[in-house]
Design a protein around this motif. Structure first.
Motif, PDB file in Angstrom:
ATOM      1  N   HIS A  66       0.869  -0.795  -0.168  1.00  0.00           N
ATOM      2  CA  HIS A  66       0.434   0.011  -0.133  1.00  0.00           C
ATOM      3  C   HIS A  66       1.369   1.273   0.380  1.00  0.00           C
ATOM      4  O   HIS A  66       1.511   1.833   0.969  1.00  0.00           O
ATOM      5  CB  HIS A  66      -0.783   0.159   1.085  1.00  0.00           C
ATOM      6  CG  HIS A  66      -2.023   1.034   1.294  1.00  0.00           C
ATOM      7  ND1 HIS A  66      -2.804   0.268   1.900  1.00  0.00           N
ATOM      8  CD2 HIS A  66      -1.900   2.483   0.644  1.00  0.00           C
ATOM      9  CE1 HIS A  66      -3.689   1.817   1.601  1.00  0.00           C
ATOM     10  NE2 HIS A  66      -2.789   2.848   1.159  1.00  0.00           N
ATOM     11  N   LYS A  67       1.152   1.487  -1.665  1.00  0.00           N
ATOM     12  CA  LYS A  67       2.498   3.194  -1.058  1.00  0.00           C
ATOM     13  C   LYS A  67       1.848   4.018  -0.676  1.00  0.00           C
ATOM     14  O   LYS A  67       0.437   4.517  -1.495  1.00  0.00           O
ATOM     15  CB  LYS A  67       2.451   3.184  -2.793  1.00  0.00           C
ATOM     16  CG  LYS A  67       3.590   4.212  -2.761  1.00  0.00           C
ATOM     17  CD  LYS A  67       3.480   5.243  -4.095  1.00  0.00           C
ATOM     18  CE  LYS A  67       4.899   6.122  -4.828  1.00  0.00           C
ATOM     19  NZ  LYS A  67       4.129   6.865  -4.052  1.00  0.00           N
ATOM     20  N   PRO A  68       2.377   4.406   0.371  1.00  0.00           N
ATOM     21  CA  PRO A  68       1.868   5.712   0.688  1.00  0.00           C
ATOM     22  C   PRO A  68       2.923   6.642   0.234  1.00  0.00           C
ATOM     23  O   PRO A  68       3.391   6.972  -1.003  1.00  0.00           O
ATOM     24  CB  PRO A  68       2.267   6.032   1.633  1.00  0.00           C
ATOM     25  CG  PRO A  68       4.108   4.995   1.800  1.00  0.00           C
ATOM     26  CD  PRO A  68       3.843   4.525   0.727  1.00  0.00           C
ATOM     27  N   THR A 107      -0.282   7.603  -4.683  1.00  0.00           N
ATOM     28  CA  THR A 107      -0.537   6.187  -3.856  1.00  0.00           C
ATOM     29  C   THR A 107      -1.557   4.385  -3.338  1.00  0.00           C
ATOM     30  O   THR A 107      -1.824   4.867  -5.068  1.00  0.00           O
ATOM     31  CB  THR A 107      -1.320   6.759  -2.208  1.00  0.00           C
ATOM     32  OG1 THR A 107      -2.878   6.762  -2.368  1.00  0.00           O
ATOM     33  CG2 THR A 107      -1.713   7.897  -2.270  1.00  0.00           C
ATOM     34  N   ARG A 108      -1.615   3.901  -3.106  1.00  0.00           N
ATOM     35  CA  ARG A 108      -1.751   2.586  -2.999  1.00  0.00           C
ATOM     36  C   ARG A 108      -1.127   1.262  -3.881  1.00  0.00           C
ATOM     37  O   ARG A 108      -0.314   1.685  -3.518  1.00  0.00           O
ATOM     38  CB  ARG A 108      -3.272   2.823  -3.695  1.00  0.00           C
ATOM     39  CG  ARG A 108      -4.233   3.617  -2.876  1.00  0.00           C
ATOM     40  CD  ARG A 108      -5.851   3.495  -2.212  1.00  0.00           C
ATOM     41  NE  ARG A 108      -6.069   4.813  -1.016  1.00  0.00           N
ATOM     42  CZ  ARG A 108      -7.220   5.139  -1.540  1.00  0.00           C
ATOM     43  NH1 ARG A 108      -7.931   4.874  -2.518  1.00  0.00           N
ATOM     44  NH2 ARG A 108      -7.339   6.305  -0.117  1.00  0.00           N
ATOM     45  N   GLN A 200      -4.971  14.073  -6.810  1.00  0.00           N
ATOM     46  CA  GLN A 200      -4.689  13.185  -6.000  1.00  0.00           C
ATOM     47  C   GLN A 200      -4.823  11.543  -6.424  1.00  0.00           C
ATOM     48  O   GLN A 200      -6.313  11.809  -7.621  1.00  0.00           O
ATOM     49  CB  GLN A 200      -5.554  13.392  -4.661  1.00  0.00           C
ATOM     50  CG  GLN A 200      -5.631  13.389  -3.644  1.00  0.00           C
ATOM     51  CD  GLN A 200      -5.743  13.224  -2.347  1.00  0.00           C
ATOM     52  OE1 GLN A 200      -6.557  12.629  -1.800  1.00  0.00           O
ATOM     53  NE2 GLN A 200      -5.874  14.349  -1.383  1.00  0.00           N
ATOM     54  N   HIS A 202      -4.974   7.363  -6.681  1.00  0.00           N
ATOM     55  CA  HIS A 202      -4.788   6.503  -6.277  1.00  0.00           C
ATOM     56  C   HIS A 202      -5.094   5.215  -6.595  1.00  0.00           C
ATOM     57  O   HIS A 202      -6.237   5.192  -8.059  1.00  0.00           O
ATOM     58  CB  HIS A 202      -5.986   6.361  -4.798  1.00  0.00           C
ATOM     59  CG  HIS A 202      -6.072   7.533  -4.140  1.00  0.00           C
ATOM     60  ND1 HIS A 202      -5.141   7.340  -3.698  1.00  0.00           N
ATOM     61  CD2 HIS A 202      -6.694   8.519  -4.050  1.00  0.00           C
ATOM     62  CE1 HIS A 202      -5.179   9.133  -2.430  1.00  0.00           C
ATOM     63  NE2 HIS A 202      -5.978   9.237  -3.215  1.00  0.00           N
ATOM     64  N   LEU A 216      -1.958  -1.419   5.253  1.00  0.00           N
ATOM     65  CA  LEU A 216      -2.571  -0.446   5.989  1.00  0.00           C
ATOM     66  C   LEU A 216      -1.525   0.269   5.109  1.00  0.00           C
ATOM     67  O   LEU A 216      -0.070   0.060   4.117  1.00  0.00           O
ATOM     68  CB  LEU A 216      -1.934   0.144   7.317  1.00  0.00           C
ATOM     69  CG  LEU A 216      -2.792  -0.662   7.967  1.00  0.00           C
ATOM     70  CD1 LEU A 216      -2.531   0.368  10.354  1.00  0.00           C
ATOM     71  CD2 LEU A 216      -4.853  -0.112   7.796  1.00  0.00           C
ATOM     72  N   GLU A 217      -1.555   1.687   4.684  1.00  0.00           N
ATOM     73  CA  GLU A 217      -0.682   3.196   4.342  1.00  0.00           C
ATOM     74  C   GLU A 217       0.795   2.692   4.464  1.00  0.00           C
ATOM     75  O   GLU A 217       1.454   2.254   5.740  1.00  0.00           O
ATOM     76  CB  GLU A 217      -1.346   3.892   3.915  1.00  0.00           C
ATOM     77  CG  GLU A 217      -0.647   4.727   3.027  1.00  0.00           C
ATOM     78  CD  GLU A 217      -1.004   6.761   2.838  1.00  0.00           C
ATOM     79  OE1 GLU A 217      -2.327   6.988   2.407  1.00  0.00           O
ATOM     80  OE2 GLU A 217      -0.585   7.785   3.774  1.00  0.00           O
ATOM     81  N   GLY A 218       1.882   2.382   3.484  1.00  0.00           N
ATOM     82  CA  GLY A 218       3.243   1.798   3.715  1.00  0.00           C
ATOM     83  C   GLY A 218       3.502   0.082   4.306  1.00  0.00           C
ATOM     84  O   GLY A 218       4.546   0.083   4.323  1.00  0.00           O
ATOM     85  N   GLU A 219       2.622  -0.830   3.787  1.00  0.00           N
ATOM     86  CA  GLU A 219       2.790  -1.892   4.487  1.00  0.00           C
ATOM     87  C   GLU A 219       2.788  -2.442   3.882  1.00  0.00           C
ATOM     88  O   GLU A 219       2.108  -2.429   2.979  1.00  0.00           O
ATOM     89  CB  GLU A 219       1.247  -2.278   5.827  1.00  0.00           C
ATOM     90  CG  GLU A 219       1.648  -1.950   6.416  1.00  0.00           C
ATOM     91  CD  GLU A 219       0.372  -2.259   7.755  1.00  0.00           C
ATOM     92  OE1 GLU A 219       0.578  -2.164   8.640  1.00  0.00           O
ATOM     93  OE2 GLU A 219       0.163  -3.653   7.012  1.00  0.00           O
ATOM     94  N   TRP A 220       3.386  -3.672   3.906  1.00  0.00           N
ATOM     95  CA  TRP A 220       3.273  -4.723   2.351  1.00  0.00           C
ATOM     96  C   TRP A 220       3.324  -6.043   3.065  1.00  0.00           C
ATOM     97  O   TRP A 220       2.989  -6.147   4.030  1.00  0.00           O
ATOM     98  CB  TRP A 220       4.886  -4.394   1.468  1.00  0.00           C
ATOM     99  CG  TRP A 220       5.774  -5.424   3.086  1.00  0.00           C
ATOM    100  CD1 TRP A 220       6.479  -4.890   4.057  1.00  0.00           C
ATOM    101  CD2 TRP A 220       6.350  -6.867   3.063  1.00  0.00           C
ATOM    102  NE1 TRP A 220       7.126  -5.196   4.781  1.00  0.00           N
ATOM    103  CE2 TRP A 220       7.336  -6.270   4.106  1.00  0.00           C
ATOM    104  CE3 TRP A 220       5.954  -7.350   2.042  1.00  0.00           C
ATOM    105  CZ2 TRP A 220       8.012  -7.959   4.143  1.00  0.00           C
ATOM    106  CZ3 TRP A 220       6.895  -8.621   2.368  1.00  0.00           C
ATOM    107  CH2 TRP A 220       8.128  -8.736   3.951  1.00  0.00           C
TER     108      TRP A 220
END
Ligand code: URA
Length: 237
Positions: A66-68, A107-108, A200, A202, A216-220
């Motif tokens: 989930h790319k921030p 993002t995403r 924006q 996504h 969540l954002e930043g997680e893989w």
């Protein structure tokens, strides 16, 4: 396979570094320290621990993030931190690459792998894999803008118009559009080409795969069998 080769193949350093990790007693399997680099183990479903952290042996790495916003899809970023900083070092060290790129502020959903064929298949425009984007616009979108995106937009450096295969208004200043090509800044350029401005962007979906709500954002996470199946299970709208 010998434990030294196993650990090396999973990104834990050079053969020499892996041997040192093993000899230092930092590698274990089933709760038992494995301190002889040449000990053999079957790799199917093998779970090993390095410095107390559990890893499953994977012949190839397939993952999603989930790319921030505010990070670049590059190992040598110019202006923002690298997206690779969000992955554990053995995963980076085994050579995963992003499957295509997203702009720093997009993002995403983004995929990674160290399987060259997978990267090629899922990033090339040839297979016409649908990618669904949600764009927040500076101004309220009109039906004319949507129709124009569906009909095709002539981008500056492209021989043919590019078009959305699906597009709809989803909110006061939002549209959702599906494209099957992967050209540079494509969605932003398409929307600019019909007089809109993206504030924006996504990416919601690639093929049949969306981000799980708990990622969540930043997680893989690893792409497990059911996610790989979902990815490949798509239809062009
Ligand atoms: N299109 C864009 O304009 N930017 C992205 O990051 C992805 C698709």
């Amino acid at each position: 396979m010998q434990i030294e080769r196993i650990i090396h193949s999973q990104g834990f350093g050079s053969r020499k570094e892996c041997r040192a990790l093993i000899r230092a007693g930092l590698v274990s399997i089933d709760g038992q320290v494995v301190d002889k680099p040449h000990m053999e183990f079957p790799v199917d479903d093998l779970v090993f621990e390095v410095e107390g952290e559990a890893w499953r042996y994977r012949p190839k790495a397939y993952l999603m993030m989930h790319k921030p916003g505010g990070c670049e899809c590059s190992h040598q970023p110019q202006f923002h931190p690298s997206i690779y900083g969000l992955l554990p070092w053995p995963v980076v060290q085994r050579g995963v690459q992003s499957v295509g790129r997203l702009d720093q502020d997009t993002t995403r959903l983004i995929l990674f792998s160290d399987d060259g064929q997978f990267i090629h298949t899922w990033s090339s425009g040839k297979k016409r894999i649908p990618k669904v984007y949600q764009a927040v616009l500076a101004e309220a979108p009109t039906e004319a803008l949507v129709d124009h995106l569906l009909a095709g937009v002539q981008l500056h450096d492209e021989p043919e118009p590019v078009h959305a295969v699906a597009c709809r208004i989803t909110g006061e200043r939002r549209i959702e559009l599906t494209v099957t090509e992967g050209k540079y800044h494509m969605v932003k350029r398409m929307i600019a080409g019909v007089g809109g401005h993206v504030v924006q962007l996504h990416r919601q979906q690639i093929g049949g795969l969306s981000i799980p709500p708990d990622l969540l954002e930043g997680e893989w996470c690893w792409l497990e069998d059911e996610q790989a199946a979902a990815l490949a299970n798509w239809v062009v709208p």
